[in-house]
Design a protein around this motif. Structure first.
Motif, PDB file in Angstrom:
ATOM      1  N   TYR A 129      62.201  74.232   2.225  1.00  0.00           N
ATOM      2  CA  TYR A 129      61.318  74.889   1.252  1.00  0.00           C
ATOM      3  C   TYR A 129      62.028  75.427   0.007  1.00  0.00           C
ATOM      4  O   TYR A 129      61.339  75.863  -0.930  1.00  0.00           O
ATOM      5  N   VAL A 130      63.364  75.411  -0.015  1.00  0.00           N
ATOM      6  CA  VAL A 130      64.078  75.906  -1.190  1.00  0.00           C
ATOM      7  C   VAL A 130      64.970  74.821  -1.789  1.00  0.00           C
ATOM      8  O   VAL A 130      64.778  74.392  -2.930  1.00  0.00           O
ATOM      9  N   PHE A 131      65.949  74.366  -1.021  1.00  0.00           N
ATOM     10  CA  PHE A 131      66.926  73.435  -1.569  1.00  0.00           C
ATOM     11  C   PHE A 131      66.323  72.077  -1.949  1.00  0.00           C
ATOM     12  O   PHE A 131      66.602  71.555  -3.031  1.00  0.00           O
ATOM     13  N   TYR A 171      72.285  70.511  -5.178  1.00  0.00           N
ATOM     14  CA  TYR A 171      71.708  70.546  -3.822  1.00  0.00           C
ATOM     15  C   TYR A 171      72.809  70.516  -2.771  1.00  0.00           C
ATOM     16  O   TYR A 171      72.823  71.331  -1.828  1.00  0.00           O
ATOM     17  N   ILE A 172      73.754  69.590  -2.916  1.00  0.00           N
ATOM     18  CA  ILE A 172      74.827  69.445  -1.932  1.00  0.00           C
ATOM     19  C   ILE A 172      75.709  70.693  -1.908  1.00  0.00           C
ATOM     20  O   ILE A 172      76.092  71.184  -0.833  1.00  0.00           O
ATOM     21  N   ILE A 173      76.033  71.225  -3.093  1.00  0.00           N
ATOM     22  CA  ILE A 173      76.906  72.403  -3.165  1.00  0.00           C
ATOM     23  C   ILE A 173      76.247  73.609  -2.512  1.00  0.00           C
ATOM     24  O   ILE A 173      76.858  74.306  -1.676  1.00  0.00           O
ATOM     25  N   LEU A 174      74.974  73.882  -2.881  1.00  0.00           N
ATOM     26  CA  LEU A 174      74.286  75.054  -2.334  1.00  0.00           C
ATOM     27  C   LEU A 174      74.062  74.926  -0.834  1.00  0.00           C
ATOM     28  O   LEU A 174      74.238  75.900  -0.081  1.00  0.00           O
ATOM     29  N   TRP A 190      69.786  80.799  17.128  1.00  0.00           N
ATOM     30  CA  TRP A 190      68.400  80.410  16.796  1.00  0.00           C
ATOM     31  C   TRP A 190      68.035  80.847  15.380  1.00  0.00           C
ATOM     32  O   TRP A 190      67.448  80.074  14.617  1.00  0.00           O
ATOM     33  N   LEU A 191      68.400  82.069  15.018  1.00  0.00           N
ATOM     34  CA  LEU A 191      68.100  82.557  13.666  1.00  0.00           C
ATOM     35  C   LEU A 191      68.840  81.743  12.605  1.00  0.00           C
ATOM     36  O   LEU A 191      68.285  81.415  11.555  1.00  0.00           O
ATOM     37  N   GLY A 192      70.109  81.408  12.879  1.00  0.00           N
ATOM     38  CA  GLY A 192      70.909  80.653  11.914  1.00  0.00           C
ATOM     39  C   GLY A 192      70.362  79.261  11.674  1.00  0.00           C
ATOM     40  O   GLY A 192      70.227  78.816  10.525  1.00  0.00           O
ATOM     41  N   ILE A 193      70.056  78.559  12.767  1.00  0.00           N
ATOM     42  CA  ILE A 193      69.544  77.196  12.623  1.00  0.00           C
ATOM     43  C   ILE A 193      68.147  77.193  12.005  1.00  0.00           C
ATOM     44  O   ILE A 193      67.825  76.358  11.151  1.00  0.00           O
ATOM     45  N   THR A 194      67.298  78.151  12.405  1.00  0.00           N
ATOM     46  CA  THR A 194      65.958  78.248  11.833  1.00  0.00           C
ATOM     47  C   THR A 194      66.017  78.525  10.338  1.00  0.00           C
ATOM     48  O   THR A 194      65.292  77.911   9.543  1.00  0.00           O
ATOM     49  N   ALA A 195      66.890  79.445   9.946  1.00  0.00           N
ATOM     50  CA  ALA A 195      67.046  79.763   8.520  1.00  0.00           C
ATOM     51  C   ALA A 195      67.539  78.544   7.742  1.00  0.00           C
ATOM     52  O   ALA A 195      67.057  78.255   6.641  1.00  0.00           O
ATOM     53  N   THR A 196      68.491  77.815   8.312  1.00  0.00           N
ATOM     54  CA  THR A 196      69.001  76.601   7.657  1.00  0.00           C
ATOM     55  C   THR A 196      67.895  75.553   7.509  1.00  0.00           C
ATOM     56  O   THR A 196      67.746  74.920   6.454  1.00  0.00           O
ATOM     57  N   PHE A 197      67.136  75.361   8.570  1.00  0.00           N
ATOM     58  CA  PHE A 197      66.050  74.376   8.582  1.00  0.00           C
ATOM     59  C   PHE A 197      65.041  74.671   7.474  1.00  0.00           C
ATOM     60  O   PHE A 197      64.682  73.791   6.683  1.00  0.00           O
ATOM     61  N   TYR A 198      64.579  75.924   7.380  1.00  0.00           N
ATOM     62  CA  TYR A 198      63.526  76.266   6.422  1.00  0.00           C
ATOM     63  C   TYR A 198      64.050  76.432   4.998  1.00  0.00           C
ATOM     64  O   TYR A 198      63.337  76.133   4.035  1.00  0.00           O
ATOM     65  N   LEU A 199      65.292  76.932   4.838  1.00  0.00           N
ATOM     66  CA  LEU A 199      65.875  76.998   3.499  1.00  0.00           C
ATOM     67  C   LEU A 199      66.014  75.602   2.897  1.00  0.00           C
ATOM     68  O   LEU A 199      65.730  75.374   1.718  1.00  0.00           O
ATOM     69  N   ASN A 200      66.454  74.674   3.719  1.00  0.00           N
ATOM     70  CA  ASN A 200      66.593  73.300   3.249  1.00  0.00           C
ATOM     71  C   ASN A 200      65.238  72.702   2.893  1.00  0.00           C
ATOM     72  O   ASN A 200      65.078  72.056   1.848  1.00  0.00           O
ATOM     73  N   PRO A 203      62.938  71.119  -2.517  1.00  0.00           N
ATOM     74  CA  PRO A 203      61.987  71.112  -3.643  1.00  0.00           C
ATOM     75  C   PRO A 203      62.625  71.478  -4.982  1.00  0.00           C
ATOM     76  O   PRO A 203      62.272  70.901  -6.013  1.00  0.00           O
ATOM     77  N   ARG A 204      63.538  72.435  -4.994  1.00  0.00           N
ATOM     78  CA  ARG A 204      64.070  72.929  -6.260  1.00  0.00           C
ATOM     79  C   ARG A 204      65.205  72.091  -6.820  1.00  0.00           C
ATOM     80  O   ARG A 204      65.425  72.079  -8.035  1.00  0.00           O
ATOM     81  N   TYR A 205      65.934  71.402  -5.963  1.00  0.00           N
ATOM     82  CA  TYR A 205      67.110  70.685  -6.436  1.00  0.00           C
ATOM     83  C   TYR A 205      67.073  69.191  -6.089  1.00  0.00           C
ATOM     84  O   TYR A 205      67.250  68.349  -6.973  1.00  0.00           O
ATOM     85  N   PHE A 206      66.836  68.863  -4.830  1.00  0.00           N
ATOM     86  CA  PHE A 206      66.896  67.463  -4.411  1.00  0.00           C
ATOM     87  C   PHE A 206      65.814  66.627  -5.094  1.00  0.00           C
ATOM     88  O   PHE A 206      66.094  65.561  -5.652  1.00  0.00           O
ATOM     89  N   PHE A 207      64.565  67.096  -5.085  1.00  0.00           N
ATOM     90  CA  PHE A 207      63.464  66.351  -5.674  1.00  0.00           C
ATOM     91  C   PHE A 207      63.502  66.342  -7.198  1.00  0.00           C
ATOM     92  O   PHE A 207      62.841  65.519  -7.832  1.00  0.00           O
ATOM     93  N   LYS A 208      64.250  67.270  -7.778  1.00  0.00           N
ATOM     94  CA  LYS A 208      64.345  67.318  -9.239  1.00  0.00           C
ATOM     95  C   LYS A 208      65.586  66.599  -9.763  1.00  0.00           C
ATOM     96  O   LYS A 208      65.942  66.721 -10.938  1.00  0.00           O
ATOM     97  N   GLY A 209      66.250  65.869  -8.892  1.00  0.00           N
ATOM     98  CA  GLY A 209      67.392  65.062  -9.308  1.00  0.00           C
ATOM     99  C   GLY A 209      68.697  65.810  -9.426  1.00  0.00           C
ATOM    100  O   GLY A 209      69.702  65.246  -9.873  1.00  0.00           O
ATOM    101  N   LYS A 210      68.722  67.077  -9.025  1.00  0.00           N
ATOM    102  CA  LYS A 210      69.952  67.871  -9.094  1.00  0.00           C
ATOM    103  C   LYS A 210      70.707  67.724  -7.779  1.00  0.00           C
ATOM    104  O   LYS A 210      70.877  68.672  -7.008  1.00  0.00           O
ATOM    105  N   LEU A 211      71.192  66.534  -7.524  1.00  0.00           N
ATOM    106  CA  LEU A 211      71.795  66.209  -6.234  1.00  0.00           C
ATOM    107  C   LEU A 211      73.090  66.985  -6.003  1.00  0.00           C
ATOM    108  O   LEU A 211      73.338  67.485  -4.894  1.00  0.00           O
ATOM    109  N   ALA A 212      73.921  67.092  -7.041  1.00  0.00           N
ATOM    110  CA  ALA A 212      75.192  67.814  -6.887  1.00  0.00           C
ATOM    111  C   ALA A 212      74.944  69.283  -6.560  1.00  0.00           C
ATOM    112  O   ALA A 212      75.593  69.852  -5.669  1.00  0.00           O
TER     113      ALA A 212
END
Length: 360
Positions: free
Chosen positions: A74-76, A89-92, A62-72, A78-87
Motif C-alpha cells: 500500500y505504500v512502496f 522503490y528498491i532502496i526504500l 508476526w508484526l514485522g512480516i505483516t508490516a513489511t507485507f502491507y507497507l510494500n 503504489p507510490r514508487y513501483f507503479f510510477k516508474g521510480k524503480l530505484a
C-alpha cells in the motif's frame, strides 16, 4: 448482441474475486493476518526463550512480516513501483527490510539473550550476524513477492475493467452516431420520393405524407432500441417498398418470408432498411422495368437475408459511390457482432446482389 467478455472467468471465480474485489477487503485482511499468525505459531520452535519472551518472539516476527507485507502493498508499490521510480522503490524497500531484520536480530540475540534456554537458539547466537540476517532475508522475500503479485494483479484487473468500460462507452457512442446518420439519410430519400409524387399524382403524394408519419414514428420509437422484432422490421420494409412503387413506373418488388420461420427473432433496428434503400437507389431505371426481390429465412442458427435488384443499362453517375448506407451498416454489425456475421456484395451484368447472415 454478441459480447465476448475476456474477464468472464475472472468474474465467476470466487477465489480471484476474493483477492481483488473491494467488497471482500476486510475479510481478505483478516484471512491474511490470521493465516500468517497460524503459520508462525505452527512453525515456531517452542521453549527457546524463558517465560513470556517465548511468546514475544513469534509476536514480533508476526508484526514485522505483516508490516513489511502491507507497507510494500500500500505504500512502496503504489507510490514508487507503479510510477516508474524503480530505484527509489528498491532502496526504500531494502532499507525497511534491513531495519526490520536488524530490529529482530537485536531483540532475539541482544535484548533477550539472557532469556535463551533452547539449544538451537543458543547455538544460533554464535553464528555471525550477517549469516543470520541473510537467512532471515530469504524467509521474508516470499512474503514481499506475494504482496507484490497480489497488488499488481489487483491493479491490472481494475485497469482492464476501466479500459473495457471505456471501450464499451466508445462503442455505444459510435453506434449512436451511426444510428443518427441513418435517420436523416432515410428522410432525405423519403422527401425526394414525395417531391417526385407531387408532380405526378397529388393524391399519392398526400398518402405518402401520411405514410411518412408512420415511418417517423418507427424511427423515433424503435431506432434507439438495441433490438426490435424482425416481423416489425419486415412490415416497415413492405410499406417503404410500396411507397417506392407508387412513384416509379414499371417497378416491381417481392418480399418473401415465412411468419412461422422468423417468429420471435430480434435484430438491430434499421438493419434491413439500409439494404432495401441501397437496392432502391441502385435499381432506378428510367428506360426499362426495374425490380427488387428480397428474401428472409432463419436457417442453421443464422438469419439469412438477401436482396436482388436490377441494374440500369445506363448507370446514374451520382450512384457510383455507395454513400453512407452499406459502410454504415458494416461498421454497426462489426461493433455488435464482431466477426460473427457475413455481409457480401456481388455485381452481375444485369443484377446486383447483397446477402447478409446474422447469428441467432
Amino acid at each position: 448482441m454478441i459480447n465476448e467478455n475476456p474477464h468472464l472467468f475472472l468474474k465467476n471465480n470466487f477465489f480471484l474475486q476474493f483477492l481483488i474485489a473491494d467488497r471482500f477487503r476486510i475479510y481478505r485482511h483478516v484471512v491474511a493476518c490470521a493465516s500468517l499468525l497460524a503459520f508462525l505459531v505452527l512453525t515456531k520452535q517452542w521453549g527457546e526463550y524463558e517465560g513470556m519472551i517465548d511468546h514475544w518472539d513469534w509476536i514480533e516476527r508476526w508484526l514485522g512480516i505483516t508490516a513489511t507485507f502491507y507497507l510494500n502493498m500500500y505504500v512502496f508499490i503504489p507510490r514508487y513501483f507503479f510510477k516508474g521510480k524503480l530505484a527509489t522503490y528498491i532502496i526504500l524497500l531494502s532499507l525497511w527490510v534491513f531495519f526490520m531484520l536488524g530490529a529482530t536480530y537485536y531483540l532475539n540475540f541482544t535484548l533477550w539473550k539472557a532469556y535463551m534456554i533452547g539449544k538451537n537458539i543458543i547455538a544460533s547466537a554464535k553464528t555471525p550476524a550477517y549469516i543470520i540476517l541473510f537467512s532471515a532475508l530469504a524467509y521474508v522475500v516470499p512474503f514481499i513477492m506475494t504482496s507484490t503479485l497480489i497488488k499488481t494483479f489487483q491493479v491490472w484487473v481494475k485497469d482492464s475493467e476501466k479500459m473495457q468500460e471505456l471501450e464499451r462507452q466508445a462503442t455505444e457512442s459510435e453506434l449512436q452516431a451511426l444510428r443518427s446518420q441513418i435517420q436523416p439519410h432515410f428522410l432525405f430519400n423519403m422527401l425526394n420520393s414525395i417531391n417526385t409524387l407531387l408532380y405526378i399524382d397529388t393524391e399519392k403524394a398526400s398518402y405518402s405524407i401520411t405514410k411518412l408519419s408512420d415511418f417517423l414514428r418507427h424511427l423515433i420509437y424503435q431506432s434507439h432500441q438495441e433490438q426490435v422484432f424482425l416481423t416489425s422490421e419486415l412490415r416497415f420494409l413492405s410499406d417503404y417498398l410500396s411507397l417506392e412503387a407508387m412513384r416509379r413506373d414499371d417497378f416491381t418488388y417481392e418480399l418473401t418470408y415465412s411468419e412461422k420461420n422468423i417468429q420471435g427473432i430480434q435484430i438491430p433496428p434499421n438493419t434491413l432498411l439500409i439494404l432495401a434503400e441501397n437496392a432502391v437507389k441502385h435499381s432506378m431505371d428510367a428506360l426499362a422495368p426495374s425490380y427488387i426481390y428480397i428474401q428472409c429465412e432463419a436457417k442453421e442458427d443464422f438469419l439469412h437475408f438477401s436482396v436482388r435488384n436490377s441494374v440500369p443499362s445506363q448507370p446514374n453517375p451520382k450512384h457510383k459511390c455507395s454513400g453512407i448506407g452499406l459502410p454504415n451498416l458494416s461498421r454497426r454489425l462489426e461493433l455488435l457482432y464482431g466477426e460473427h456475421f457475413s455481409l457480401s456484395q456481388e455485381r452481375l451484368p444485369q443484377e446486383y446482389i447483397v446477402t447478409l447472415a446474422l447469428p441467432l
